[in-house]
Design an enzyme around this catalytic site. Structure first.
Site, PDB file in Angstrom:
ATOM      1  N   TRP A 196       0.779  -1.316   0.131  1.00  0.00           N
ATOM      2  CA  TRP A 196      -0.177  -0.073  -0.014  1.00  0.00           C
ATOM      3  C   TRP A 196       0.958   1.213  -0.192  1.00  0.00           C
ATOM      4  O   TRP A 196       0.439   2.091  -0.607  1.00  0.00           O
ATOM      5  CB  TRP A 196      -1.088  -0.036   1.154  1.00  0.00           C
ATOM      6  CG  TRP A 196      -1.926   1.245   1.146  1.00  0.00           C
ATOM      7  CD1 TRP A 196      -3.067   1.219   0.254  1.00  0.00           C
ATOM      8  CD2 TRP A 196      -1.779   2.501   1.609  1.00  0.00           C
ATOM      9  NE1 TRP A 196      -3.868   2.393   0.422  1.00  0.00           N
ATOM     10  CE2 TRP A 196      -3.057   3.294   1.140  1.00  0.00           C
ATOM     11  CE3 TRP A 196      -0.973   3.045   2.424  1.00  0.00           C
ATOM     12  CZ2 TRP A 196      -3.420   4.574   1.629  1.00  0.00           C
ATOM     13  CZ3 TRP A 196      -1.326   4.376   2.861  1.00  0.00           C
ATOM     14  CH2 TRP A 196      -2.434   5.008   2.324  1.00  0.00           C
ATOM     15  N   ASP A 197       2.205   1.223   0.453  1.00  0.00           N
ATOM     16  CA  ASP A 197       2.787   2.387   0.707  1.00  0.00           C
ATOM     17  C   ASP A 197       4.270   2.643   0.107  1.00  0.00           C
ATOM     18  O   ASP A 197       5.131   3.005   0.811  1.00  0.00           O
ATOM     19  CB  ASP A 197       2.678   3.016   2.031  1.00  0.00           C
ATOM     20  CG  ASP A 197       3.139   4.580   2.326  1.00  0.00           C
ATOM     21  OD1 ASP A 197       2.792   5.034   1.511  1.00  0.00           O
ATOM     22  OD2 ASP A 197       3.429   4.739   3.343  1.00  0.00           O
ATOM     23  N   LEU A 198       4.533   1.647  -1.001  1.00  0.00           N
ATOM     24  CA  LEU A 198       5.868   1.651  -1.580  1.00  0.00           C
ATOM     25  C   LEU A 198       6.201   2.564  -2.345  1.00  0.00           C
ATOM     26  O   LEU A 198       6.620   2.533  -3.478  1.00  0.00           O
ATOM     27  CB  LEU A 198       6.030   0.249  -2.035  1.00  0.00           C
ATOM     28  CG  LEU A 198       7.366  -0.393  -2.037  1.00  0.00           C
ATOM     29  CD1 LEU A 198       8.042  -0.623  -0.711  1.00  0.00           C
ATOM     30  CD2 LEU A 198       7.555  -1.551  -2.830  1.00  0.00           C
ATOM     31  N   HIS A 199       6.433   3.734  -1.608  1.00  0.00           N
ATOM     32  CA  HIS A 199       7.408   4.844  -2.362  1.00  0.00           C
ATOM     33  C   HIS A 199       8.663   4.831  -2.348  1.00  0.00           C
ATOM     34  O   HIS A 199       9.119   3.958  -1.375  1.00  0.00           O
ATOM     35  CB  HIS A 199       6.655   6.185  -1.771  1.00  0.00           C
ATOM     36  CG  HIS A 199       6.665   6.492  -0.305  1.00  0.00           C
ATOM     37  ND1 HIS A 199       7.819   6.928   0.340  1.00  0.00           N
ATOM     38  CD2 HIS A 199       5.685   6.249   0.769  1.00  0.00           C
ATOM     39  CE1 HIS A 199       7.668   6.794   1.641  1.00  0.00           C
ATOM     40  NE2 HIS A 199       6.488   6.547   1.837  1.00  0.00           N
TER      41      HIS A 199
END
Ligand SMILES: Nc1ncnc2c1ncn2[C@@H]1O[C@H](COP(=O)(O)OP(=O)(O)O)[C@@H](O)[C@H]1O
Ligand SMILES: [Mg+2]
Length: 296
Positions: A196-199
């Site tokens: 969900w938050d793989l920046h």
């Protein structure tokens, strides 16, 4: 005694109000408690994002280097140890210990000085994220995890009221496209384990692997819902299509379906903006426009 970074205190007050302020006030005691309970000493400067305080630590028992992550326990952070345990160090940081009641994690120490953010070529960074996602999302999700199907259905319930609050038609139109795209796929939300938050700030190097994911806010769903962070970080409107095509290639995703879930992700962000009384973020709308251009 630990000094809580000011930026973390501000972010927590903004995001979680009273609960965030209470978490920050209790942080020094919480840190002291886990340092003693897990036999750790702090051996470097505290680190943080918007959610967590991360202390570089060494075990006084065996000298192991690790990272103590202290965070507010909520529906996003609850899943973090579950996902890390399933990935078991494969493409993600290893979980060494976990305290359920507080959500405190002891993690394998990675190299915070080597963050994917520092790789100068944005295309190289996007490909690193895509390769990580290809493996991370190959895993089916265990029972009990938050489900994209539920989240997406709630988004569609919220959308009409939220969109009615957007006065500018140039902002409302792409969001209506996002909602329409989501309606097409909402009945097949998928069941893969999503990060969900793989920046690129959530990808660190280690000696055992060139790049590893940290900081998942996992849910069960379609991998298309995981592409957005790499489209939005280091934002470059002219690069949106290249990145989307490259990531869908590496992950072998059906483009139409991945586009729908990426648009759904933009809707998710916009709903938060609008319901907070803000305008939808212009960059997010631009990503939606770039992905739908020439396709209606
Ligand atoms: N295992 C680790 N090893 C070394 N540094 C870490 C580790 N995990 C997190 N960090 C550092 O702490 C920062 C915040 O951690 P993160 O898990 O991303 O929390 P947040 O949810 O606040 O973004 C990271 O950006 C990184 O610099
Ligand atoms: Mg982070």
């Amino acid at each position: 005694m630990i000094d809580v970074p000011h930026a973390l205190a501000t972010a927590q007050a903004e995001a979680n109000g009273e609960a965030g302020r209470a978490f920050i006030a209790a942080l020094p005691t919480l840190a002291a408690h886990f340092l003693e309970r897990w036999n750790l000493t702090v051996d470097g400067t505290p680190m943080h994002g918007r959610c967590a305080l991360v202390l570089p630590v060494t075990s006084t028992m065996d000298g192991t280097c690790a990272a103590l992550k202290l965070q507010l326990l909520d529906e996003e952070s609850t899943g973090e140890p579950v996902a890390l345990r399933i990935w078991a160090g494969e493409r993600a940081v290893r979980l060494l210990r976990h305290d359920g009641p507080t959500g405190t994690l002891l993690l394998e120490r990675l190299d915070p000085a080597r963050m994917l953010t520092h790789v100068p070529d944005p295309h190289e960074a996007v490909l690193v994220i895509a390769r990580l996602l290809a493996d991370l999302t190959a895993v089916p999700t265990p029972a009990g995890m938050r489900r994209l199907g539920d989240i997406a259905a709630r988004m569609l319930e919220r959308a009409p009221q939220a969109l009615a609050r957007v006065e500018d038609p140039a902002a409302r139109r792409p969001l209506a496209d996002c909602a329409a795209a989501l309606r097409e796929v909402v009945d097949e939300p998928g069941d893969r384990l999503l990060h969900w938050d793989l920046h690129d700030g959530n990808v660190l190097a280690a000696d055992r692997a060139p790049w590893l994911a940290i900081d998942p806010k996992p849910l069960a769903g379609d991998p298309g819902f995981d592409l957005w962070p790499a489209l939005a970080n280091r934002f470059d409107a002219a690069d949106v299509r290249w990145r989307f095509d490259a990531m869908t290639d590496v992950l072998s995703l059906d483009r139409a379906r991945a586009r729908a879930w990426t648009l759904a992700r933009i809707l998710q962000n916009a709903l938060w903006d609008i319901e907070n009384g803000d305008r939808p973020t212009a960059q997010h709308l631009e990503i939606a426009r770039r992905l739908t251009e020439g396709r209606t």
